[in-house]
Motif scaffolding. Structure first.
Motif, PDB file in Angstrom:
ATOM      1  N   CYS A 148       6.536 -22.089  51.957  1.00  0.00           N
ATOM      2  CA  CYS A 148       5.594 -22.584  50.726  1.00  0.00           C
ATOM      3  C   CYS A 148       4.484 -23.307  51.241  1.00  0.00           C
ATOM      4  O   CYS A 148       3.536 -23.254  50.197  1.00  0.00           O
ATOM      5  CB  CYS A 148       6.942 -23.356  50.065  1.00  0.00           C
ATOM      6  SG  CYS A 148       8.055 -22.309  49.116  1.00  0.00           S
ATOM      7  N   ASP A 169      18.492 -25.427  49.788  1.00  0.00           N
ATOM      8  CA  ASP A 169      18.199 -24.265  48.987  1.00  0.00           C
ATOM      9  C   ASP A 169      17.390 -23.216  49.438  1.00  0.00           C
ATOM     10  O   ASP A 169      16.310 -22.858  48.946  1.00  0.00           O
ATOM     11  CB  ASP A 169      17.580 -24.845  47.467  1.00  0.00           C
ATOM     12  CG  ASP A 169      17.754 -23.964  46.275  1.00  0.00           C
ATOM     13  OD1 ASP A 169      18.306 -23.103  46.472  1.00  0.00           O
ATOM     14  OD2 ASP A 169      17.136 -24.273  45.357  1.00  0.00           O
ATOM     15  N   VAL A 171      17.263 -19.955  50.118  1.00  0.00           N
ATOM     16  CA  VAL A 171      16.868 -18.470  49.657  1.00  0.00           C
ATOM     17  C   VAL A 171      15.779 -18.809  48.267  1.00  0.00           C
ATOM     18  O   VAL A 171      15.102 -18.100  48.225  1.00  0.00           O
ATOM     19  CB  VAL A 171      18.089 -17.835  48.962  1.00  0.00           C
ATOM     20  CG1 VAL A 171      17.731 -16.456  48.234  1.00  0.00           C
ATOM     21  CG2 VAL A 171      19.059 -17.389  50.303  1.00  0.00           C
ATOM     22  N   ASN A 172      16.199 -19.811  47.531  1.00  0.00           N
ATOM     23  CA  ASN A 172      15.243 -20.080  46.241  1.00  0.00           C
ATOM     24  C   ASN A 172      13.779 -20.651  46.857  1.00  0.00           C
ATOM     25  O   ASN A 172      13.019 -20.251  46.224  1.00  0.00           O
ATOM     26  CB  ASN A 172      15.979 -20.961  45.450  1.00  0.00           C
ATOM     27  CG  ASN A 172      17.157 -20.361  44.625  1.00  0.00           C
ATOM     28  OD1 ASN A 172      17.171 -19.132  44.466  1.00  0.00           O
ATOM     29  ND2 ASN A 172      17.975 -21.429  44.032  1.00  0.00           N
ATOM     30  N   ASN A 173      13.981 -21.538  47.792  1.00  0.00           N
ATOM     31  CA  ASN A 173      12.883 -21.848  48.407  1.00  0.00           C
ATOM     32  C   ASN A 173      11.894 -20.485  48.853  1.00  0.00           C
ATOM     33  O   ASN A 173      10.674 -20.569  48.664  1.00  0.00           O
ATOM     34  CB  ASN A 173      13.059 -22.776  49.527  1.00  0.00           C
ATOM     35  CG  ASN A 173      13.580 -24.099  49.028  1.00  0.00           C
ATOM     36  OD1 ASN A 173      13.496 -24.321  47.867  1.00  0.00           O
ATOM     37  ND2 ASN A 173      13.866 -24.865  49.841  1.00  0.00           N
ATOM     38  N   ASP A 175      12.200 -17.285  48.017  1.00  0.00           N
ATOM     39  CA  ASP A 175      11.698 -16.537  47.001  1.00  0.00           C
ATOM     40  C   ASP A 175      10.653 -17.054  46.230  1.00  0.00           C
ATOM     41  O   ASP A 175       9.722 -16.220  46.076  1.00  0.00           O
ATOM     42  CB  ASP A 175      12.986 -16.539  45.798  1.00  0.00           C
ATOM     43  CG  ASP A 175      12.603 -15.678  44.946  1.00  0.00           C
ATOM     44  OD1 ASP A 175      12.576 -14.394  45.212  1.00  0.00           O
ATOM     45  OD2 ASP A 175      12.658 -16.084  43.560  1.00  0.00           O
ATOM     46  N   LYS A 176      10.637 -18.422  46.157  1.00  0.00           N
ATOM     47  CA  LYS A 176       9.570 -19.017  45.392  1.00  0.00           C
ATOM     48  C   LYS A 176       8.087 -18.855  46.509  1.00  0.00           C
ATOM     49  O   LYS A 176       7.258 -18.420  45.725  1.00  0.00           O
ATOM     50  CB  LYS A 176       9.560 -20.408  45.251  1.00  0.00           C
ATOM     51  CG  LYS A 176       8.420 -21.292  44.517  1.00  0.00           C
ATOM     52  CD  LYS A 176       8.775 -22.859  44.400  1.00  0.00           C
ATOM     53  CE  LYS A 176       7.864 -23.563  43.890  1.00  0.00           C
ATOM     54  NZ  LYS A 176       7.918 -24.930  43.377  1.00  0.00           N
ATOM     55  N   LYS A 179       7.292 -15.092  46.338  1.00  0.00           N
ATOM     56  CA  LYS A 179       6.407 -14.708  44.847  1.00  0.00           C
ATOM     57  C   LYS A 179       5.186 -15.178  44.591  1.00  0.00           C
ATOM     58  O   LYS A 179       4.513 -14.357  44.294  1.00  0.00           O
ATOM     59  CB  LYS A 179       7.592 -15.412  43.956  1.00  0.00           C
ATOM     60  CG  LYS A 179       7.218 -14.649  42.247  1.00  0.00           C
ATOM     61  CD  LYS A 179       7.949 -14.971  41.455  1.00  0.00           C
ATOM     62  CE  LYS A 179       7.696 -14.209  40.165  1.00  0.00           C
ATOM     63  NZ  LYS A 179       6.627 -14.214  39.618  1.00  0.00           N
ATOM     64  N   LYS A 194      16.708 -13.610  51.434  1.00  0.00           N
ATOM     65  CA  LYS A 194      17.950 -13.740  52.211  1.00  0.00           C
ATOM     66  C   LYS A 194      17.981 -13.326  53.580  1.00  0.00           C
ATOM     67  O   LYS A 194      18.622 -14.202  54.373  1.00  0.00           O
ATOM     68  CB  LYS A 194      19.186 -13.102  51.408  1.00  0.00           C
ATOM     69  CG  LYS A 194      19.050 -11.371  51.493  1.00  0.00           C
ATOM     70  CD  LYS A 194      19.914 -10.745  51.011  1.00  0.00           C
ATOM     71  CE  LYS A 194      19.610  -9.068  50.888  1.00  0.00           C
ATOM     72  NZ  LYS A 194      20.958  -8.462  50.258  1.00  0.00           N
TER      73      LYS A 194
END
Length: 425
Positions: A148, A169, A171-173, A175-176, A179, A194
């Motif tokens: 990120c 967190d 996977v969410n990080n 993914d952000k 994306k 993942k």
């Protein structure tokens, strides 16, 4: 999941990111490069050069080996160093060698294009010094904060809160970050969140993905059309009066999808069906079919809100019939298992006839092809086109000519010469 599984998925994603420019998508590196066609397409796309003539319909092993040999020679001519990598490994599906080949290609045409792997790491450090000394170990990237941060640095404040993200967190990080990188920097998601969060993610997968960032630029706005993908046989080749299917995947929230197929004379009717379950990342997936009615060149336009997606306009060649891979060739099909006296006699007589006419010395003559070694679909097509299962039989330019008795009759009448207009050796 092992590091090999992650590497395969990453390299597969990298290949498909380039192949989508020609409407091609492969599913397995071990099998989908074996005939050389997809590999040659990949090399032409990433090098920006034409490889020249190759067999676009390699239905028999010798043609497949020839194609992969052409691909290997091209790489050698490009100055690409390949250690213990041969074309037979590719055709025979040597998994370890194939992964090594793709990595060699990625290094040559993407990573080393702007410096070495060490230069790439130094560049990462210059962009996100707040994360300390970067490395290609998964531990540096697993929690998503560094990714990120890199997205934020390249994208001019796309993710300003990257340092305050919860490292648990992961996977969410990731993914952000992925994306944002995809939507605003145009970086393909060749790695899944993942997989990047997995402790066994390998350095080559990380290097392949991160190398996209070095030349990325902030897009003026999210480009939905550029995130679409279209692939399938209907975008590469078709056959008259047979369905030509392909698939289109669009991102979540995409606009109006339009598909137009132009034939040599008229537009073809297009059937578009939205599939249940959608596409990757919460987007939509469409099954598209058209049926060409005449041979020739077709143009397939795929647009989203009036903007062409990658690869569009696709240029499709429609054939009169399914190719047997014998275009421009004189080919004899025979059997290695038939043992009848009539078969053995006619096989020898046909061979004598071809040799007496010196046809076997022509450069457009292929060694006899055993129907036992070809796949069932090709074998069925051979017999269907010939209208008989009698062997041996002769095809010229992929057109059935006849069995021994027919060839003898043509030779006696002098008509055989008229059927052999191809260049002799």
């Amino acid at each position: 999941m092992s590091w090999v599984d992650i590497q395969h998925k990453t390299f597969l994603g990298w290949c498909n990111d380039h192949l989508r420019d020609r409407g091609i998508q492969i599913k397995d590196l071990k099998t989908d490069l074996s005939d050389g066609v997809n590999l040659i397409n990949l090399l032409e796309i990433i090098s920006g050069k034409s490889i020249g003539r190759y067999n676009k319909h390699p239905r028999i092993p010798t043609q497949q080996y020839e194609n992969t040999g052409i691909a290997m020679k091209f790489l050698q001519d490009e100055g690409v160093k390949m250690v213990n990598i041969g074309n037979t490994d590719i055709t025979d599906g040597n998994y370890r060698i194939i992964l090594g080949l793709i990595w060699t290609i990625i290094l040559r045409y993407q990573i080393n294009k702007n410096g070495s792997v060490d230069d790439l790491l130094a560049w990462v450090k210059s962009k996100i010094p707040e994360y300390g000394e970067p490395s290609w170990k998964g531990s540096f990237w697993n929690d998503g904060k560094a990714l990120c941060g890199l997205t934020n640095a390249v994208g001019a404040n796309l993710c300003p809160n990257h340092q305050s993200l919860d490292p648990n967190d992961k996977v969410n990080n990731l993914d952000k970050g992925m994306k944002l990188a995809c939507d605003r920097l145009g970086i393909p998601r060749i790695l899944e969140p993942k997989d990047m969060a997995h402790p066994k993610v390998d350095s080559k997968s990380l290097q392949t993905y991160i190398s996209y960032f070095r030349n990325a630029e902030l897009l003026p706005a999210a480009n939905m059309a550029d995130q679409c993908t279209a692939y399938g046989p209907g975008l590469t080749e078709g056959v008259v009066d047979e369905d030509a299917p392909f698939t289109v995947e669009t991102p979540a929230g995409a606009g109006k999808l339009e598909i137009v197929v132009e034939g040599p004379k008229d537009k073809a009717k297009v059937d578009v069906k939205k599939l249940a379950g959608g596409g990757p990342g919460g987007g939509d997936k469409y099954e598209v079919t058209y049926k060409p009615t005449e041979p020739g060149e077709y143009k397939v336009h795929v647009t989203l809100d009036g903007t062409h997606i990658p690869g569009s306009t696709f240029h499709v060649t429609v054939l009169k019939a399914v190719s047997l891979g014998g275009e421009g060739k004189i080919r004899v099909y025979y059997s290695t298992t038939t043992s009848s006296e009539k078969y053995r006699k006619e096989k020898h007589l046909l061979q004598d006839l071809l040799e007496a006419r010196k046809i076997h010395l022509r450069d457009d003559y292929e060694p006899w092809v055993a129907v036992d070694i070809v796949d069932r679909s090709m074998r069925d097509e051979i017999f269907t086109r010939a209208g008989t299962k009698t062997l041996p039989i002769v095809f010229i330019d992929d057109v059935y000519i006849g069995d021994y008795e027919k060839m003898l009759s043509l030779d006696t009448s002098g008509d055989l010469d008229k059927m052999l207009p191809l260049k002799q050796a």
